[in-house]
Structures are given as structure tokens and as C-alpha cells.
Design a protein around this motif. Structure first.
Motif, PDB file in Angstrom:
ATOM      1  N   UNK A   1       0.827  -1.210   0.000  1.00  0.00           N
ATOM      2  CA  UNK A   1       0.000   0.000   0.000  1.00  0.00           C
ATOM      3  C   UNK A   1       0.858   1.257   0.000  1.00  0.00           C
ATOM      4  N   UNK A   2       0.256   2.347  -0.411  1.00  0.00           N
ATOM      5  CA  UNK A   2       1.016   3.570  -0.698  1.00  0.00           C
ATOM      6  C   UNK A   2       1.789   4.113   0.496  1.00  0.00           C
TER       7      UNK A   2
ATOM      8  N   UNK B   1       3.497   0.912  10.377  1.00  0.00           N
ATOM      9  CA  UNK B   1       2.052   0.995  10.590  1.00  0.00           C
ATOM     10  C   UNK B   1       1.398   1.195   9.235  1.00  0.00           C
ATOM     11  N   UNK B   2       0.371   0.399   8.936  1.00  0.00           N
ATOM     12  CA  UNK B   2      -0.250   0.463   7.615  1.00  0.00           C
ATOM     13  C   UNK B   2      -1.560   1.245   7.644  1.00  0.00           C
ATOM     14  N   UNK B   3      -2.344   1.119   6.582  1.00  0.00           N
ATOM     15  CA  UNK B   3      -3.557   1.934   6.433  1.00  0.00           C
ATOM     16  C   UNK B   3      -4.674   1.539   7.404  1.00  0.00           C
ATOM     17  N   UNK B   4      -4.503   0.472   8.160  1.00  0.00           N
ATOM     18  CA  UNK B   4      -5.486   0.104   9.181  1.00  0.00           C
ATOM     19  C   UNK B   4      -5.353   0.964  10.428  1.00  0.00           C
ATOM     20  N   UNK B   5      -4.320   1.766  10.497  1.00  0.00           N
ATOM     21  CA  UNK B   5      -4.076   2.630  11.658  1.00  0.00           C
ATOM     22  C   UNK B   5      -4.442   4.069  11.322  1.00  0.00           C
TER      23      UNK B   5
ATOM     24  N   UNK C   1       0.251   6.071  10.110  1.00  0.00           N
ATOM     25  CA  UNK C   1       0.474   5.333   8.865  1.00  0.00           C
ATOM     26  C   UNK C   1       1.846   5.633   8.262  1.00  0.00           C
ATOM     27  N   UNK C   2       2.546   4.572   7.897  1.00  0.00           N
ATOM     28  CA  UNK C   2       3.847   4.716   7.255  1.00  0.00           C
ATOM     29  C   UNK C   2       5.002   4.947   8.207  1.00  0.00           C
ATOM     30  N   UNK C   3       4.738   5.013   9.519  1.00  0.00           N
ATOM     31  CA  UNK C   3       5.831   5.200  10.490  1.00  0.00           C
ATOM     32  C   UNK C   3       6.393   3.850  10.898  1.00  0.00           C
ATOM     33  N   UNK C   4       7.659   3.828  11.246  1.00  0.00           N
ATOM     34  CA  UNK C   4       8.313   2.591  11.653  1.00  0.00           C
ATOM     35  C   UNK C   4       7.588   2.005  12.857  1.00  0.00           C
ATOM     36  N   UNK C   5       7.234   0.727  12.765  1.00  0.00           N
ATOM     37  CA  UNK C   5       6.589   0.032  13.877  1.00  0.00           C
ATOM     38  C   UNK C   5       7.582  -0.852  14.614  1.00  0.00           C
ATOM     39  N   UNK C   6       8.350  -1.601  13.859  1.00  0.00           N
ATOM     40  CA  UNK C   6       9.391  -2.445  14.445  1.00  0.00           C
ATOM     41  C   UNK C   6      10.689  -2.239  13.687  1.00  0.00           C
TER      42      UNK C   6
END
Length: 136
Positions: free
Chosen positions: A53-54, A71-75, A80-85
């Protein structure tokens, strides 16, 4: 290997230098930016491609053998798009339940909490503490 992580959740370097230890695996560089220590070495970097996803396309997927997830578009949009791990190290953020000067900023890296000046301050959103280190 050391990875620079901005306070708004972006990788800013794959060869960051650390200078001050906050706790195991977390440092600050000479500009008080976060530097995360990861296992292995950055022998190669690969990116997420057009099948993702974009908010994730083009972002770093692997640094050496360390997987980076986002973090993807479900957040909510501020995440969205920020480093999660970074590998197994979880990055958390202040979300929309917090005042606007904090939304989307790194809240913790692993077990290390990061705090910021709030909107009542003359420095809203600026880093106050990283762990026990006062940076204000």
C-alpha cells in the motif's frame, strides 16, 4: 549496526553514529537524535515495492538481515507509514488521543519512554526526556 530514528518515526540513516547511551540498544547522537542498535551489519538495504500500500511503498524493508515494519492503512493517519518495528524492537507513538503537538511522535523505543513539552509550554512538541535523560 546502528540505525538513526527521527522523533517523528522515520529512519534517517543506516550508518548513524552513537555518542551517549540511554539504555541497552538505544543511544543519542551528537544532535540528540535517537540511534537504535540492531544485530548484524547493514550489508544491503531493500525496499517495499509497488505491491504494498502507498504508505509503505518505497520504504526500507530490510537492512542487512533485519526486517523493518511499518504501521499500515489500518491505523490512524498520524501513524500510517511510520516505523513500527526495527527488528524485534517495538516503536510506539502518541496517537490522536493526545494533543496535536504530540500526535505521531515517538512515545517509546522498546522499554524507553520519550516525553515532550506540552502545549502549555513555550516549547510545545520539543523533546523533554529520553528515558531518564533530560534534554529540555
Amino acid at each position: 549496526m546502528f540505525i538513526g530514528l527521527s522523533y517523528d518515526g522515520r529512519i534517517f540513516s543506516t550508518d548513524a553514529e552513537h555518542s551517549r547511551k540511554v539504555e541497552d540498544g538505544l543511544y543519542l547522537d551528537d544532535f540528540n537524535q535517537l540511534v537504535v542498535e540492531l544485530p548484524g551489519s547493514a550489508t544491503f538495504v531493500t525496499h517495499y515495492d509497488h505491491d504494498y500500500q502507498s504508505c509503505i511503498q518505497g520504504k526500507i524493508r530490510l537492512i542487512g538481515n533485519v526486517l523493518v515494519t511499518y504501521y499500515d492503512s489500518d491505523y490512524e493517519s498520524c501513524l500510517q507509514g511510520k516505523v513500527r518495528y526495527l527488528g524485534t524492537k517495538l516503536i510506539t507513538y502518541y496517537d490522536s488521543d493526545y494533543e496535536s503537538c504530540l500526535k505521531g511522535k515517538v512515545r517509546s523505543v522498546g522499554n524507553t519512554h520519550i516525553s515532550y513539552f506540552d502545549s502549555d509550554s513555550s516549547r510545545p512538541g520539543k523533546v523533554r526526556y529520553v528515558g531518564d535523560l533530560y534534554l529540555g
